[in-house]
Design an enzyme around this catalytic site. Structure first.
Site, short mmCIF file in Angstrom:
data_model
loop_
_atom_site.label_atom_id
_atom_site.label_comp_id
_atom_site.label_asym_id
_atom_site.label_seq_id
_atom_site.Cartn_x
_atom_site.Cartn_y
_atom_site.Cartn_z
N VAL A 264 18.00 0.99 -39.18
CA VAL A 264 18.08 0.95 -37.72
C VAL A 264 16.70 1.15 -37.12
CG1 VAL A 264 20.50 1.67 -37.55
CG2 VAL A 264 18.70 3.42 -37.65
N ALA A 265 15.66 0.87 -37.91
CA ALA A 265 14.27 1.05 -37.48
C ALA A 265 13.72 -0.27 -36.95
CB ALA A 265 13.44 1.57 -38.66
N ARG A 266 12.93 -0.96 -37.75
CA ARG A 266 12.39 -2.27 -37.43
C ARG A 266 12.45 -3.12 -38.69
NH1 ARG A 266 12.99 -1.02 -32.89
NH2 ARG A 266 11.50 -1.11 -31.14
N ASP B 2 20.60 -3.39 -38.98
CA ASP B 2 20.64 -3.74 -37.56
C ASP B 2 19.40 -4.52 -37.16
OD1 ASP B 2 21.74 -3.68 -34.89
OD2 ASP B 2 20.18 -2.23 -34.39
N GLU C 98 13.23 -11.90 -37.15
CA GLU C 98 14.25 -11.57 -36.16
C GLU C 98 14.00 -12.35 -34.88
OE1 GLU C 98 15.31 -7.65 -33.65
OE2 GLU C 98 15.38 -7.33 -35.82
N HIS D 23 20.54 -6.29 -33.93
CA HIS D 23 19.65 -5.37 -33.22
C HIS D 23 20.33 -4.82 -31.96
CE1 HIS D 23 15.13 -4.38 -32.46
NE2 HIS D 23 15.92 -3.38 -32.11
N VAL D 24 21.42 -4.12 -32.20
CA VAL D 24 22.21 -3.57 -31.09
C VAL D 24 22.25 -2.04 -31.11
CG1 VAL D 24 23.64 -5.61 -30.77
CG2 VAL D 24 24.34 -3.89 -32.45
#
Length: 323
Positions: free
Chosen positions: A237-239, A262, A267, A286-287
């Site tokens: 859930v970082a990058r 995520d 991306e 990415h939510v």
């Protein structure tokens, strides 16, 4: 010959650019002039008069930095994200002394919720059950639980701490914390990044919450993944750039690891990218941040920061200052 007189200093710019209509944020200082701009093609006012710029949310790096070259009297850049990688390349070109502040605290709850949801969904095979429901297939079996698992959080800042808050009621065996440097918290020790090689083999679940920096780009490469135990789960859930996608794909396609992501690199993930079809992989677009929890917390942050700025007080969450 007499030298030319020194021009008088320009008055401080008091224009504020907000990606939220100012009428929707109660309690803003009346001494400032507000303009609404959410990344549209036309600027709402002369950028040269902007002193406090709040970056549009989730509009990408190109939109985020577009007005900056014209903001010659800028003093503050405020993101609405915890990460600043979408604006950090512009820092060297900002007027000297301009402060870059992030949105620490705004996304803690929603991102931590998603980290836990991804972990549970992956361990309990929820995506498989959804697919089975579509075909009317009853699919019982014995599945993994989060209870009694060892969890390693990489990036133990505000979001990492919020993730731990939500893990503990699930009776995990232990939570191990890793950040850029070692420190002690009320919950226990935080290990430095250099300790990862010795910690990874003991973790059943590895949750990435670290910001994307030069130190963390590609951190999760072949060596990192190779040290994870067979059957363990990687949650990001970082990058996306924290993970070497090619190395992760190799581990997923071999069936050795599981992943719940995520964020991805690239991306958005192209339609034909093999990561979509990798086994034991759950992907969300990415939510982690954009939920109903975002706007109330973002408004609270902006109100507090602008009150400080109008009063000449020190701002919170300053992560860089232009030289």
């Amino acid at each position: 010959m007499a030298s030319a007189p020194t021009p008088p200093p320009q008055p401080a710019a008091t224009d504020v650019w907000l990606p939220v209509p100012p009428s929707e944020i109660d309690g803003l200082p009346s001494s400032l002039t507000y303009h609404f701009w959410d990344g549209g093609p036309d600027f709402p006012a002369d950028p040269a008069n902007c002193g406090f710029y709040v970056v549009p949310y989730m509009k990408g790096a190109a939109v985020s930095v577009r007005p900056l070259e014209h903001m010659t009297r800028l003093r503050v850049v405020q993101t609405l994200t915890a990460g600043i990688d979408h604006v950090s390349p512009a820092i060297p070109r900002l007027p000297a002394g301009t402060r870059l502040c992030n949105a620490r605290g705004v996304h803690d709850a929603s991102t931590a919720e998603l980290a836990l949801a991804l972990t549970l969904a992956s361990l309990r095979h929820i995506p498989e059950f959804v697919r089975a429901q579509e075909t009317g297939n009853w699919h019982p079996g014995m599945y993994e639980a989060l209870a009694d698992k060892s969890v390693l959080i990489v990036g133990y800042g505000a979001i990492g701490s919020a993730v731990e808050d939500r893990l503990l009621p699930f009776e995990v065996a232990e939570v191990t914390r890793v950040a850029r440097s070692a420190r002690t918290t009320p919950r226990g020790s935080v290990h430095p990044l250099a300790s990862l090689p010795g910690l990874l083999p003991h973790a059943d679940v590895v949750i990435l919450c670290t910001p994307l920096t030069e130190d963390t780009r590609g951190l999760v490469g072949a060596d990192f993944l190779g040290r994870m135990k067979d059957g363990s789960l990687l949650v990001n859930v970082a990058r996306g750039g924290v993970v070497d996608t090619k190395a992760l794909l190799a581990e997923l396609e071999s069936g050795r690891l599981l992943a719940a992501l995520d964020v991805t690199d690239p991306e958005p993930l192209p339609e034909d990218h093999p990561l979509w079809r990798a086994p034991n992989t759950l992907i969300t677009p990415h939510v982690g941040g954009p939920t109903s929890a975002f706007l109330p917390r973002a408004k609270k942050l902006l109100r507090a920061q602008l009150r400080r700025w109008a009063a000449g007080e020190e701002l919170e969450h300053t992560v860089a200052v232009a030289e």
